[in-house]
Motif scaffolding. Structure first.
Motif, short mmCIF file in Angstrom:
data_model
loop_
_atom_site.label_atom_id
_atom_site.label_comp_id
_atom_site.label_asym_id
_atom_site.label_seq_id
_atom_site.Cartn_x
_atom_site.Cartn_y
_atom_site.Cartn_z
N VAL A 150 1.02 -1.13 -0.08
CA VAL A 150 -0.03 -0.16 0.22
C VAL A 150 0.92 1.13 -0.04
N VAL A 151 0.44 2.28 -0.90
CA VAL A 151 1.15 3.58 -0.78
C VAL A 151 0.49 4.43 0.13
N LEU A 152 0.62 5.10 1.13
CA LEU A 152 0.05 5.64 2.02
C LEU A 152 0.46 7.18 1.99
N PHE A 153 -0.35 8.06 1.54
CA PHE A 153 -0.14 9.44 1.39
C PHE A 153 -0.51 10.32 2.53
N GLU A 154 0.19 11.24 2.77
CA GLU A 154 0.06 12.20 4.10
C GLU A 154 -1.31 12.69 4.30
N ASP A 155 -1.96 12.71 3.37
CA ASP A 155 -3.38 13.30 3.43
C ASP A 155 -4.38 12.08 3.93
N THR A 156 -3.85 10.95 4.02
CA THR A 156 -4.71 9.69 4.48
C THR A 156 -5.30 8.88 3.44
N GLY A 157 -4.90 9.47 2.15
CA GLY A 157 -5.33 8.69 0.94
C GLY A 157 -4.31 7.49 0.71
N GLU A 158 -4.92 6.45 -0.08
CA GLU A 158 -4.03 5.28 -0.21
C GLU A 158 -4.44 4.78 -1.65
N LEU A 159 -3.36 4.00 -2.09
CA LEU A 159 -3.35 3.49 -3.41
C LEU A 159 -2.87 1.90 -3.14
N LEU A 160 -3.74 1.07 -3.32
CA LEU A 160 -3.49 -0.31 -3.21
C LEU A 160 -2.82 -1.02 -4.04
N PRO A 161 -2.15 -2.04 -4.01
CA PRO A 161 -1.39 -2.69 -4.90
C PRO A 161 -2.29 -3.08 -6.31
N SER A 162 -3.54 -3.38 -6.15
CA SER A 162 -4.61 -3.69 -7.06
C SER A 162 -4.95 -2.50 -7.97
N GLY A 163 -4.47 -1.26 -7.49
CA GLY A 163 -4.89 -0.03 -8.36
C GLY A 163 -6.02 0.94 -7.79
N THR A 164 -6.73 0.06 -6.77
CA THR A 164 -7.82 0.83 -6.10
C THR A 164 -7.21 2.02 -5.19
N VAL A 165 -8.00 3.18 -5.39
CA VAL A 165 -7.71 4.45 -4.74
C VAL A 165 -8.64 4.44 -3.63
N ILE A 166 -8.04 4.57 -2.50
CA ILE A 166 -8.87 4.95 -1.17
C ILE A 166 -8.86 6.44 -0.86
N ALA A 167 -9.93 7.19 -0.93
CA ALA A 167 -10.15 8.46 -0.92
C ALA A 167 -9.40 8.97 0.73
N PRO A 168 -8.95 10.01 0.86
CA PRO A 168 -8.49 10.59 2.22
C PRO A 168 -9.67 10.22 3.19
N HIS A 169 -9.14 10.10 4.30
CA HIS A 169 -10.38 9.70 5.34
C HIS A 169 -9.96 10.39 6.73
N ARG A 170 -9.47 11.60 6.62
CA ARG A 170 -8.96 12.01 8.06
C ARG A 170 -10.35 12.54 8.85
N PRO A 171 -10.31 12.48 9.94
CA PRO A 171 -11.30 12.85 10.74
C PRO A 171 -11.52 14.48 10.68
N VAL A 172 -12.93 15.15 10.48
CA VAL A 172 -13.31 16.36 10.28
C VAL A 172 -13.35 17.12 11.37
#
Length: 63
Positions: free
Chosen positions: A37-59
């Motif tokens: 998994v590539v984890l971005f500082e805005d809490t977004g993620e890129l999974l090995p499958s190519g799936t993108v997980i949107a940032p999910h920081r608490p508001v």
């Protein structure tokens, strides 16, 4: 795949962010975890499958 004992969570597991960091590039805003998994500082993620997980920081102020 994972050489750690106990093994890191799989990239598809809900706790995938608990995997150990293999490479950290804070100047670029991302880290590579043991599970691929590539984890971005805005809490977004890129999974090995190519799936993108949107940032999910608490508001702030969210109930």
């Amino acid at each position: 795949m994972c050489p750690h004992d106990p093994p890191c969570p799989d990239a598809e597991a809900p706790d995938r962010e608990a995997a150990r960091t293999l490479a950290c590039h804070p100047e670029q805003g991302w880290s590579l975890l043991c599970n691929g998994v590539v984890l971005f500082e805005d809490t977004g993620e890129l999974l090995p499958s190519g799936t993108v997980i949107a940032p999910h920081r608490p508001v702030a102020g969210a109930v």
